[in-house]
Design a protein around this motif. Structure first.
Motif, short mmCIF file in Angstrom:
data_model
loop_
_atom_site.label_atom_id
_atom_site.label_comp_id
_atom_site.label_asym_id
_atom_site.label_seq_id
_atom_site.Cartn_x
_atom_site.Cartn_y
_atom_site.Cartn_z
N GLU A 168 1.11 -1.02 -0.09
CA GLU A 168 -0.21 0.36 0.34
C GLU A 168 0.96 1.26 -0.43
OE1 GLU A 168 -3.94 1.07 2.69
OE2 GLU A 168 -1.64 1.51 3.84
N THR A 169 0.62 2.39 -0.94
CA THR A 169 1.21 3.44 -0.73
C THR A 169 0.35 3.89 0.18
OG1 THR A 169 0.54 3.96 -2.90
CG2 THR A 169 3.19 2.72 -3.26
N GLY A 170 1.10 5.49 0.82
CA GLY A 170 0.17 5.90 1.10
C GLY A 170 -0.83 5.88 3.14
N THR A 171 0.05 5.99 3.79
CA THR A 171 -0.14 5.01 5.56
C THR A 171 -1.02 5.84 5.54
OG1 THR A 171 1.56 3.87 5.00
CG2 THR A 171 0.95 3.55 7.15
N HIS A 172 -1.00 7.10 5.57
CA HIS A 172 -1.99 8.20 6.95
C HIS A 172 -1.53 7.47 8.45
CE1 HIS A 172 -4.11 11.56 7.94
NE2 HIS A 172 -4.95 10.83 7.64
N LEU A 173 -2.78 7.69 8.66
CA LEU A 173 -2.97 7.33 10.22
C LEU A 173 -2.93 5.31 10.50
CD1 LEU A 173 -5.69 9.25 11.79
CD2 LEU A 173 -3.23 9.47 11.80
N GLY A 174 -2.59 4.55 9.36
CA GLY A 174 -2.62 2.82 9.68
C GLY A 174 -4.03 2.74 9.50
N ILE A 222 -1.61 -1.94 -3.77
CA ILE A 222 -3.01 -0.57 -4.38
C ILE A 222 -2.17 0.82 -3.35
CG2 ILE A 222 -4.63 0.69 -2.19
CD1 ILE A 222 -4.92 -2.37 -0.45
N LEU A 223 -2.30 1.69 -4.57
CA LEU A 223 -1.92 3.41 -4.88
C LEU A 223 -2.73 4.08 -3.52
CD1 LEU A 223 -0.53 3.00 -8.81
CD2 LEU A 223 0.34 2.23 -6.00
N ASP A 224 -2.23 4.35 -2.95
CA ASP A 224 -3.53 5.37 -2.09
C ASP A 224 -2.58 6.82 -1.04
OD1 ASP A 224 -5.45 6.79 -1.43
OD2 ASP A 224 -5.50 5.66 0.10
N SER A 225 -0.78 7.63 -2.35
CA SER A 225 -0.04 8.75 -1.53
C SER A 225 -0.24 9.88 -2.38
CB SER A 225 1.14 7.74 -1.87
OG SER A 225 1.68 7.63 -3.59
N ASP A 226 -0.01 10.21 -3.51
CA ASP A 226 -0.15 12.14 -3.52
C ASP A 226 -0.92 11.21 -4.88
OD1 ASP A 226 0.48 13.65 -5.34
OD2 ASP A 226 2.87 14.08 -5.58
N HIS A 227 -1.69 12.23 -4.86
CA HIS A 227 -2.83 11.43 -6.35
C HIS A 227 -2.52 12.80 -6.91
CE1 HIS A 227 -4.53 8.68 -3.21
NE2 HIS A 227 -5.25 9.97 -2.98
N GLU A 267 -6.88 5.14 -5.38
CA GLU A 267 -7.44 4.42 -5.46
C GLU A 267 -8.07 6.55 -5.98
OE1 GLU A 267 -8.65 4.19 -2.22
OE2 GLU A 267 -8.10 2.10 -1.65
N ASP A 268 -9.18 6.89 -5.73
CA ASP A 268 -9.23 8.06 -5.66
C ASP A 268 -8.79 8.48 -7.08
OD1 ASP A 268 -10.35 9.16 -2.40
OD2 ASP A 268 -7.90 9.25 -2.30
N THR A 269 -9.71 8.27 -7.82
CA THR A 269 -10.03 8.75 -9.23
C THR A 269 -11.62 9.14 -9.66
OG1 THR A 269 -11.31 6.61 -9.94
CG2 THR A 269 -8.53 6.40 -10.34
N ILE A 270 -12.03 9.19 -8.74
CA ILE A 270 -13.11 10.46 -8.37
C ILE A 270 -12.32 11.84 -8.80
CG2 ILE A 270 -14.60 8.52 -7.63
CD1 ILE A 270 -14.00 10.46 -4.75
N VAL A 271 -11.76 12.14 -8.52
CA VAL A 271 -11.28 13.09 -8.63
C VAL A 271 -10.90 14.10 -9.82
CG1 VAL A 271 -9.56 13.49 -5.87
CG2 VAL A 271 -8.64 12.79 -8.13
N ASN A 272 -10.54 15.52 -9.81
CA ASN A 272 -11.01 16.23 -11.21
C ASN A 272 -12.09 15.87 -12.06
OD1 ASN A 272 -9.27 17.88 -12.71
ND2 ASN A 272 -8.57 16.12 -13.72
N GLY A 273 -12.92 15.96 -11.10
CA GLY A 273 -14.32 16.27 -11.90
C GLY A 273 -14.73 14.89 -12.26
N ASN A 274 -14.53 14.00 -11.31
CA ASN A 274 -14.95 12.41 -12.13
C ASN A 274 -15.38 11.28 -11.22
OD1 ASN A 274 -13.51 12.40 -14.29
ND2 ASN A 274 -11.62 11.99 -13.04
#
Ligand SMILES: C[S@@+](CC[C@H](N)C(=O)[O-])C[C@H]1O[C@@H](n2cnc3c(N)ncnc32)[C@H](O)[C@@H]1O
Length: 199
Positions: free
Chosen positions: A43-49, A113-118, A143-150
């Motif tokens: 997983e990239t992007g741990t944040h709080l775990g 799973i890619l969830d770091s810098d988007h 992750e977060d393919t919804i951004v940029n108007g999607n």
């Protein structure tokens, strides 16, 4: 409405740890893990775990698997779990990629799973470096393919969705977009569930 409401994904916890995910996507993770039984989840992007802990709990339930989670920020408060290892550094740093590759080489089935810098350039670089670690039949989740108007955050600029499109245009035979993983209709990852088909 769901994305903008502070009481939804920003207030979602797994075993008391904030997990920045839509629960319907977490349920899909559970289905993918139960079906594909990865030995290693990177997983990239741990944040709080919270998401790493969730993945480790799923590994507990299916009786196998380890989680390697990568973040540029160190946080000693993150949860400890025997299946989780934390790796400090950028997900595109050569030493980090080398360690992820070493761990993947030891595993038979690898999920990423890619969830770091988007931002699109970073996600595209992650795809170039880490997507090849996914083993045939297993999943790459962007992750977060919804951004940029999607459809959310229209002013975000090119992000994960655009990175996936560029990657798949250059590597058309490694992955298929698995739209069945969007069956609940509400997902933060439209077009982001990729199943590896080629070697
Ligand atoms: C969206 S959060 C991760 C959320 C977490 N996976 C969850 O579901 O709870 C993004 C994380 O990526 C990290 N990050 C940003 N740039 C990064 C990079 N280049 N390499 C690794 N992690 C990075 C940030 O520090 C942040 O913790």
């Amino acid at each position: 409405m769901y994305y903008d409401d502070p009481s939804t994904w920003r207030s979602t916890n797994w075993l008391g740890i904030q997990t920045a995910k839509c629960p319907l996507d977490l349920w899909i993770f559970q289905e993918i893990i139960a079906e594909t039984r990865p030995d290693l989840i990177i997983e990239t992007g741990t944040h709080l775990g919270g998401s790493a802990l969730f993945l480790a709990s799923m590994c507990d339930l299916v009786g196998g698997g380890e989680v390697l989670t990568i973040d540029i920020v160190a946080d000693p408060e993150r949860p400890q779990h025997p299946r989780v290892s934390y790796l400090l550094g950028s997900s595109t740093d050569p030493e980090v990629v080398e360690e992820a590759t070493r761990r993947a080489d030891e595993a038979e089935r690898v999920m990423v799973i890619l969830d770091s810098d988007h931002g699109e350039p970073h996600v595209f670089e992650e795809l170039t470096l880490l997507a090849p670690l996914v083993t045939p039949g297993c999943y790459l989740v962007v992750e977060d393919t919804i951004v940029n108007g999607n459809p959310v955050l229209p002013d975000f600029g090119p992000g994960p969705g655009e990175a996936v499109a560029r990657y798949l245009s250059l590597e058309p035979s490694l992955f298929v977009v698995d739209r069945n993983r969007e069956k609940f209709h509400l997902t933060f990852n439209p077009g982001g569930y990729l199943r590896r088909i080629g070697n």
